[in-house]
Design a protein around this motif. Structure first.
Motif, PDB file in Angstrom:
ATOM      1  N   THR A  19       3.180   3.615  -2.919  1.00 31.63           N
ATOM      2  CA  THR A  19       2.545   2.303  -2.824  1.00 31.63           C
ATOM      3  C   THR A  19       1.715   2.080  -4.084  1.00 31.63           C
ATOM      4  O   THR A  19       0.606   2.613  -4.202  1.00 31.63           O
ATOM      5  N   ILE A 136      -4.425   0.812   7.279  1.00 30.64           N
ATOM      6  CA  ILE A 136      -4.590  -0.332   6.360  1.00 30.64           C
ATOM      7  C   ILE A 136      -5.228  -1.487   7.137  1.00 30.64           C
ATOM      8  O   ILE A 136      -4.810  -1.789   8.259  1.00 30.64           O
ATOM      9  N   TYR A 138      -6.122  -5.621   6.522  1.00 32.09           N
ATOM     10  CA  TYR A 138      -5.853  -6.739   5.611  1.00 32.09           C
ATOM     11  C   TYR A 138      -6.735  -7.951   5.906  1.00 32.09           C
ATOM     12  O   TYR A 138      -6.996  -8.276   7.072  1.00 32.09           O
ATOM     13  N   GLY A 168      -5.953  -4.266   2.140  1.00 35.21           N
ATOM     14  CA  GLY A 168      -4.952  -5.133   1.535  1.00 35.21           C
ATOM     15  C   GLY A 168      -5.268  -6.590   1.778  1.00 35.21           C
ATOM     16  O   GLY A 168      -6.202  -6.943   2.515  1.00 35.21           O
ATOM     17  N   ILE A 193      -2.637  -2.741  -1.345  1.00 31.10           N
ATOM     18  CA  ILE A 193      -1.360  -3.394  -1.046  1.00 31.10           C
ATOM     19  C   ILE A 193      -1.537  -4.897  -0.859  1.00 31.10           C
ATOM     20  O   ILE A 193      -2.605  -5.361  -0.440  1.00 31.10           O
ATOM     21  N   HIS A 194      -0.470  -5.620  -1.181  1.00 33.31           N
ATOM     22  CA  HIS A 194      -0.412  -7.063  -0.914  1.00 33.31           C
ATOM     23  C   HIS A 194       0.755  -7.275   0.053  1.00 33.31           C
ATOM     24  O   HIS A 194       1.803  -6.650  -0.116  1.00 33.31           O
ATOM     25  N   GLN A 195       0.587  -8.160   1.028  1.00 34.40           N
ATOM     26  CA  GLN A 195       1.666  -8.450   1.988  1.00 34.40           C
ATOM     27  C   GLN A 195       2.066  -9.927   1.873  1.00 34.40           C
ATOM     28  O   GLN A 195       1.456 -10.779   2.496  1.00 34.40           O
ATOM     29  N   THR A 218      -1.000  -2.099  -7.538  1.00 31.09           N
ATOM     30  CA  THR A 218      -1.089  -2.427  -6.108  1.00 31.09           C
ATOM     31  C   THR A 218       0.324  -2.472  -5.517  1.00 31.09           C
ATOM     32  O   THR A 218       1.235  -3.013  -6.136  1.00 31.09           O
TER      33      THR A 218
END
Ligand code: NAP
Length: 346
Positions: A19, A136, A138, A168, A193-195, A218
């Motif tokens: 990741t 995680i 977000y 994230g 992380i980006h979703q 990221t």
């Protein structure tokens, strides 16, 4: 019956990707519980899908405070599945949750990105799922009415308190992603992380976001790679019983998308997939994974059979330049896209 996970779960074909700059890997295919795992759905069916996922090396389950319906019930169910089946395997799992959309009544229940909402919601998610920590957490959406420092500050607090190991953001534009990463970096918290939404039909992340995520180190987990089912063969001969285009929440928008022009595109994509020896669902998943900066494809599945079909995407991930060019003839940015207008906040 007591659940014993398959002893071949890590040797059965699942692959894992790092990741971003983190040392943590995610499975190339992750499973989301947005739909099909709520209080209105069949409990044992959801349980069977989760078991099948874990048996095949899917170590990442994605939730949010409001998944259901009713809102919140997917996390409640997940808490039961954890207690019944997965608690002994907690260390093998990456479990995420999010907050930002509507959850409870009143001014603090959302949609909002306030610290009040995020912290209260994170605590609720931990309690509902019976977890000591989330892997995680977000910010589910940008809230234009809350300063970014407040929303991201809530992520910092959640991280520092150990309530989530990683943090994230979801559906943030490149500019706000950069600002969020800076606020986090000042507090020595990485933007893990980006979703975003990412599929052959919605390529917005290719206009700057993916490059930025590469630069920031990221990760990127693309949600709805099957465009909620439209990038499968299921709608080629009408709308089948039980499909999402039949359900109360999504049917109007999806039926409007399933017009003759778009069905022609889907049929043409299906033919390319057949020539590759894949189903359209498998090709759609492989397509989002062709760029190594995409850590994982975050899919949904209503049945064990659907999940099984999708898992076989991993048997053929490569594309020739000719195949990619042909796909572009039928699927380009935003032409059959349920998310385009609603999701990304500039
Ligand atoms: P998707 O994978 O694009 O769509 C899943 C749907 O496609 C299934 O419910 C099923 O539809 C159909 N399907 C799946 N596999 C199939 C197969 N092999 N053959 C035929 N049909 C198949 O993903 P999604 O459910 O829209 O979203 C996945 C996850 O992304 C969510 O659970 C959530 O975790 C995340 N997500 C995040 C956001 C965000 O704002 N961050 C937004 C949306 C989703 P039917 O039920 O109609 O059979």
């Amino acid at each position: 019956m007591t659940y014993t996970p398959s002893p071949t779960r890590y040797t059965n074909g699942m692959q894992y990707r790092k990741t971003g700059n983190s040392g943590l890997v995610l499975p190339l295919i992750s499973l989301g519980l947005w739909q099909n795992f709520g209080g209105v759905d069949n409990f044992e069916n959801g349980r069977a899908v989760l078991r099948h996922a874990f048996d095949n090396g899917i170590t990442h389950f994605d939730l949010a405070n409001n998944y259901g319906p009713p809102a919140g019930s997917a996390e409640e169910n997940f808490g039961r599945w954890m207690a019944k089946d997965f608690a002994p395997y907690r260390n093998e799992l990456i479990i995420s949750s999010k907050a930002g959309w509507n959850m409870w009544p009143g001014p603090y229940g959302g949609p909002t990105g306030t610290k009040k909402h995020l912290i209260a919601s994170c605590n609720d998610s931990l309690r509902k799922m019976g977890l000591d920590y989330l892997d995680i957490f977000y910010s589910h959406r940008v809230d234009p009415d809350t300063p970014l420092e407040e929303t991201i500050g809530a992520l910092v607090q959640i991280h520092k308190q150990g309530k989530a190991l990683y943090v994230g953001i979801s559906s943030y534009s490149p500019e706000l992603t950069r600002q969020a990463a800076k606020i986090l970096a000042d507090e020595k918290v990485p933007l893990f992380i980006h979703q975003p939404n990412y599929s052959m039909f919605n390529r917005w992340i290719e206009n700057g976001l993916l490059d930025l995520l590469g630069e920031l180190g990221t990760g990127c987990i693309g949600f709805s790679p099957l465009a909620q089912g439209m990038l499968t063969s299921k709608y080629l001969n009408g709308i089948p019983e039980g499909a999402r285009a039949n359900n109360e929440k999504s049917s109007a928008a999806m039926s409007a998308m399933l017009n003759e022009e778009n069905l022609h595109k889907i049929r043409s994509l299906n033919a390319i997939a057949e020539r590759r020896g894949q189903t359209l669902a498998q090709m759609a998943i492989a397509w989002v994974l062709r760029d190594k900066r995409v850590t994982s494809a975050l899919i949904g599945a209503r049945t064990v059979d659907q999940l099984d079909d999708s898992l076989q995407a991993l048997n053929k991930l490569e594309f020739s330049a000719e195949e990619l060019a042909e796909i572009d003839l039928y699927a380009t940015e935003g032409n059959v896209d349920l998310w385009k207008s609603s999701s990304i906040i500039k």
